[in-house]
Design an enzyme around this catalytic site. Structure first.
Site, PDB file in Angstrom:
ATOM      1  N   LYS A  70     -11.130   8.491 -33.086  1.00  0.00           N
ATOM      2  CA  LYS A  70     -11.168   7.061 -32.757  1.00  0.00           C
ATOM      3  C   LYS A  70     -12.544   6.419 -32.972  1.00  0.00           C
ATOM      4  CE  LYS A  70      -7.290   7.038 -29.518  1.00  0.00           C
ATOM      5  NZ  LYS A  70      -6.833   6.698 -28.152  1.00  0.00           N
ATOM      6  N   ASP A  73      -4.430   0.455 -27.521  1.00  0.00           N
ATOM      7  CA  ASP A  73      -4.279   1.194 -26.263  1.00  0.00           C
ATOM      8  C   ASP A  73      -4.349   0.254 -25.061  1.00  0.00           C
ATOM      9  OD1 ASP A  73      -3.938   3.737 -27.317  1.00  0.00           O
ATOM     10  OD2 ASP A  73      -6.085   4.178 -27.322  1.00  0.00           O
TER      11      ASP A  73
END
Length: 304
Positions: A69, A106
């Protein structure tokens, strides 16, 4: 809307990722010809993989898991303000001209999982357990749900240092507290996000149970295997509502599908409720939709 395209979930390991099931259900419902696969990419292989992916002109998008990420946010051509604030991205989308946008869905996943699980007051008392990358997304999500500040419980204070910067960018504050205060912090919390590894809160759950607590809020445990976790069981037995990490995963994937099909996150999918319901069924969860409160908060409270 596009026709045939290729996408993948990237990370290490990704053998047990549920993302292919979620995305396959979405594209089947949309009537799209899509090839979505797993690609195991260890951290040390990222640079080579990324160079090849950009040269191939094959890909429409990537779902990105850890440990990649931070690289996704670093190497994209454009980084959304939210992903920039968090320093990590879980979604990479290729435009027709080859440019790549990084986003973090997210945050929406956490907000939607919590709001779909139970009633959350307009200005909830919010608690986060743990201080890693998911905690950063949780701070932003809790601000989106109206929390004026967030209490973060960590075993090592240094783990939470970056959360102050994240909070400042999204417009809230964090109060970092020692892990020894975790049981006390849970009492009276309206919303809790546990970001610890699987079984990381088992001892806390046992200690908290001994206090015979009573709660009415919502807890999301991002570690969804095993489910219910010891903490989720204790919370539910105390009267609260719970959401597993798989709900977070499902809801964040809804916005990934938006990105991959429309090239932006603010364009609703055709028959989006049906698409979301199909994604829930694909991972054995009750059919849910993204709460309108979450969509409103994305526009009003989060960096765009």
């Amino acid at each position: 809307m596009i026709g045939t395209f290729h996408a993948a979930v990237l990370g290490h390991p990704v053998d047990h990722s549920l993302s292919p099931a979620l995305h396959a259900a979405a594209y089947e419902t949309l009537g799209l010809d899509a090839d979505y696969v797993r690609r195991d990419v260890p951290e040390q292989q990222w640079d080579g993989f990324w160079a090849s992916a950009r040269e191939s002109a094959r890909w429409r998008g990537f779902s990105v898991t850890m440990p990649l990420k931070p690289f996704a946010a670093r190497d994209a051509d454009r980084v959304t303000p939210l992903a920039r604030a968090l320093g990590v991205a879980n979604t990479l989308t290729f435009a027709a001209d080859g440019t790549v946008t990084a986003d973090n869905t997210d945050v929406m996943g956490i907000m939607a999982a919590l709001a779909a699980a139970g009633e959350i007051p307009p200005s909830p008392k919010a608690v986060v357990l743990g201080g890693g990358a998911t905690a950063s997304a949780a701070v932003a999500a809790l601000h989106g749900l109206g929390a004026e500040g967030v209490d973060v419980l960590v075993r090592t204070a240094e783990r939470a240092e970056s959360l102050h910067a994240v909070a400042g960018v999204v417009g809230t504050t964090v109060r970092v507290l020692p892990w020894e205060s975790a049981a006390r912090a849970l009492h009276g919390a309206d919303v809790v996000v546990a970001t610890l590894p699987p079984r990381g809160a088992d001892e806390l759950a046992e200690a908290w149970r001994r206090e015979e607590p009573g709660v009415s809020g919502v807890l999301l445990d991002a570690a969804y295997n095993p489910w219910p976790s010891a903490l989720a069981s204790a919370w539910q037995d105390a009267g609260g509502e719970t959401a597993p990490g798989v709900d977070m995963l499902t809801f964040q994937a809804v916005d990934q599908v938006r990105w991959f099909t429309a090239g932006r996150p603010d364009v609703a999918l055709p028959h989006e409720d049906a698409v979301t319901a199909a994604m829930c069924r694909a991972v054995g969860r009750p059919e849910r939709t993204v709460p309108e409160r979450v969509r409103e908060a994305q526009l009003a409270r989060l960096p765009r």
